[in-house]
Design a protein around this motif. Structure first.
Motif, PDB file in Angstrom:
ATOM      1  N   GLY A  72       0.819  -1.221   0.000  1.00 10.75           N
ATOM      2  CA  GLY A  72       0.000   0.000   0.000  1.00 10.75           C
ATOM      3  C   GLY A  72       0.840   1.252   0.000  1.00 10.75           C
ATOM      4  N   THR A 239      -5.153   0.992  -0.270  1.00  7.12           N
ATOM      5  CA  THR A 239      -4.381   0.572  -1.438  1.00  7.12           C
ATOM      6  C   THR A 239      -3.769  -0.807  -1.220  1.00  7.12           C
ATOM      7  OG1 THR A 239      -3.866   2.889  -1.945  1.00  7.12           O
ATOM      8  CG2 THR A 239      -2.517   1.206  -3.007  1.00  7.12           C
ATOM      9  N   SER A 243      -3.908  -6.717  -1.466  1.00  7.83           N
ATOM     10  CA  SER A 243      -2.773  -7.615  -1.238  1.00  7.83           C
ATOM     11  C   SER A 243      -2.957  -8.387   0.059  1.00  7.83           C
ATOM     12  CB  SER A 243      -1.464  -6.815  -1.183  1.00  7.83           C
ATOM     13  OG  SER A 243      -1.201  -6.199  -2.430  1.00  7.83           O
ATOM     14  N   GLN A 295       3.864  -3.861 -10.460  1.00  8.57           N
ATOM     15  CA  GLN A 295       3.343  -2.724  -9.696  1.00  8.57           C
ATOM     16  C   GLN A 295       4.145  -1.433  -9.867  1.00  8.57           C
ATOM     17  OE1 GLN A 295       4.642  -1.733  -6.094  1.00  8.57           O
ATOM     18  NE2 GLN A 295       3.600   0.130  -6.772  1.00  8.57           N
ATOM     19  N   THR A 376      -5.800  -8.216  -9.919  1.00 11.54           N
ATOM     20  CA  THR A 376      -5.945  -7.577  -8.605  1.00 11.54           C
ATOM     21  C   THR A 376      -4.816  -6.589  -8.364  1.00 11.54           C
ATOM     22  OG1 THR A 376      -6.993  -9.560  -7.693  1.00 11.54           O
ATOM     23  CG2 THR A 376      -6.052  -8.013  -6.118  1.00 11.54           C
ATOM     24  N   SER A 377      -3.584  -7.014  -8.620  1.00 11.90           N
ATOM     25  CA  SER A 377      -2.424  -6.162  -8.416  1.00 11.90           C
ATOM     26  C   SER A 377      -2.440  -4.963  -9.363  1.00 11.90           C
ATOM     27  CB  SER A 377      -1.144  -6.966  -8.621  1.00 11.90           C
ATOM     28  OG  SER A 377      -0.005  -6.168  -8.411  1.00 11.90           O
ATOM     29  N   ALA A 380      -4.717  -2.309  -7.966  1.00 11.00           N
ATOM     30  CA  ALA A 380      -4.090  -1.722  -6.779  1.00 11.00           C
ATOM     31  C   ALA A 380      -2.945  -0.794  -7.182  1.00 11.00           C
ATOM     32  CB  ALA A 380      -3.579  -2.813  -5.854  1.00 11.00           C
ATOM     33  N   PRO A 385      -8.640   0.853  -5.578  1.00 11.40           N
ATOM     34  CA  PRO A 385      -8.839  -0.274  -4.660  1.00 11.40           C
ATOM     35  C   PRO A 385     -10.182  -0.976  -4.797  1.00 11.40           C
ATOM     36  CG  PRO A 385      -9.032   1.819  -3.494  1.00 11.40           C
ATOM     37  CD  PRO A 385      -8.549   2.141  -4.877  1.00 11.40           C
ATOM     38  N   SER A 388     -10.053  -3.910  -7.278  1.00 14.21           N
ATOM     39  CA  SER A 388      -9.048  -4.793  -6.718  1.00 14.21           C
ATOM     40  C   SER A 388      -9.596  -5.527  -5.492  1.00 14.21           C
ATOM     41  CB  SER A 388      -7.806  -3.975  -6.332  1.00 14.21           C
ATOM     42  OG  SER A 388      -6.759  -4.814  -5.938  1.00 14.21           O
TER      43      SER A 388
END
Length: 453
Positions: A72, A239, A243, A295, A376-377, A380, A385, A388
């Protein structure tokens, strides 16, 4: 700064640099517990496997907390860097560090004073299993601060342009864990206590290696006196929440599966699931490595409004995840007996049969899980969010819980193994919708390099 270099390099070279190194880093994390599983299975036996698997959700909680804070805050750090801002990154790191230590202290105290009640809550039955589970939990949770802060440092060092050092830190600690697992379990005969001790010390070694980033003065983040900003802390948490859910949901799944399998196949069933689940965590770690690898590349390009590169990076991540997922499934399909026998030193026929069946069915889910985790990543990484979180929630608990109880009631142990493939397939369908809507909204194609509203 390295963030400028990310924008100026060939996007495909940048992708493979960050992703390959980060996959190795995440493998280091996942092999902590797999090493414990292997040495406990061969040095302690089936009861040790049961205790280890019952304790595993707490490891997921600790590691997930580290990922929540680390991913995050490091994502917000990269987005700020992509916009050419430096001061917010220092403030974000300081707040994240204090949050990480605070969470670690709370978990450590729980491990000292509540290890036995937690073991019983996780489903441990019988004095022998309860005692071994509580022992593993106590040692593991004593090192909560080390696990969480290490995840924070790995994320920041990687996003600060040093993914190679992040990889060296994780692999170095993994090698230490494997070597000392063997030493503590076999020559010193410390049993499950020794396995937990080796695992707990390992992240400390990783942090020592990562300190080179500061010693060489390559860091663009540091601790300094700051005023806490509730909104910024909230952004870090929101954020990083996907994860956390991705990691902790593995713990929830393991806990629920343990309870259901205990009622269907007893302790041996839980031991078999322990083998399958720990091998699955290694595969999930690879997919998470791809997601975390893209990321910084996605975040920096998104901050600079280079949406063409954002799309290219996402597609590369999805393609790599699918190829690797296919290899994982083929390995489980073609060599289930050989894999199961590695964790069956006592030649228990029931354990062998249950593990083989579990591998061949459970691993079907990986054909979709890799794409789900990368998606998902991706969301993010661009500080979105909501989608995600929804994807993480679907594959984490929203679909797993009803499917587990429905399929196990209909098909018994076979239904338990079918739960994850069914869940990942349904989540994959939702991912297609979310990603199509996002890129259609911004009218992005591979030829675009700017953000169009």
């Amino acid at each position: 700064m390295e963030h400028t270099a990310i924008l100026n390099r060939n996007i495909y070279k940048t992708f493979f640099q960050y992703v390959s190194l980060n996959i190795l880093s995440m493998l280091g994390i996942s092999l902590y517990i797999l090493a414990d599983t292997f040495f406990v299975a061969n040095g302690v036996g089936a009861d040790g496997l049961v205790a280890l698997n019952l304790a595993l959700p707490i490891y997921n909680l600790i590691n997930g907390t580290g990922l929540l804070i680390g991913i995050g805050s490091a994502t917000l750090f990269s987005i700020a860097a992509g916009k050419g801002e430096s001061q917010p990154g220092v403030r974000i790191f300081t707040q994240a560090f204090i949050l990480a230590v605070s969470a670690g202290v709370i978990l450590t105290l729980c491990g000292i004073f509540l290890n036995r009640p937690i073991a019983e809550m996780l489903g441990a039955q019988g004095e022998h299993i309860i005692s071994m589970t509580a022992t593993y939990l106590r040692m593991l949770m004593l090192f909560s601060c080390a696990f969480i802060v290490n995840n924070l440092l790995v994320a920041f060092v990687r996003n600060d342009g040093n993914p190679r050092l992040a990889m060296v830190g994780m692999l170095g600690s993994c090698l230490f864990n494997i070597v000392f697992d063997y030493i503590f379990v076999f020559p010193l005969h410390l049993g499950i206590f020794g396995a937990a001790l080796a695992t707990g010390i390992a992240p400390i070694l990783s942090m020592i290696i990562l300190s080179a980033h500061f010693i060489r003065r390559k860091n663009h983040f540091k601790l300094q006196k700051v005023h806490f900003r509730a909104r910024e802390l909230g952004n870090i948490v929101f954020t990083g929440l996907p994860s956390f859910i991705t990691e902790f949901s593995s713990g929830i799944i393991i806990f629920l599966f343990n309870i259901v399998i205990m009622g269907i196949a007893g302790d041996i069933g839980v031991a078999a699931y322990g083998v399958v689940a720990n091998l699955a965590l290694v595969c999930i770690a690879v997919f998470t490595g791809i997601g975390q690898g893209i990321q910084p590349v996605v975040s920096v390009n998104y901050g600079a409004s280079r949406m063409g590169n954002v799309l290219r990076t996402y597609l590369c991540g999805v393609a790599l995840a699918f190829v690797l997922s296919l290899l994982f499934y083929l390995a489980a399909r073609l060599f289930p007996s050989e894999i199961a026998s590695l964790f069956n030193s006592g030649d228990n026929e029931q354990l062998q049969t249950l593990t083989q069946n579990g591998l061949t069915i459970y691993f079907l889910g990986f054909l979709f899980a890799g794409i789900n985790i990368v998606t998902t990543s991706f969301f993010a990484s661009i500080a979105r969010p909501r989608p995600s979180f929804l994807i993480s929630a679907l594959r984490g608990f929203a679909l797993v819980i009803p499917l587990l109880f429905l399929l196990s009631a209909l098909f018994g142990i076979e239904g338990v193994w079918m739960t994850i493939p069914a869940c990942e397939l349904l989540t994959f369908m939702c991912c297609i919708v979310f990603i199509a809507l996002f890129f259609r909204k911004h009218r992005v194609s591979l030829g675009h390099t700017r953000l169009y509203h």
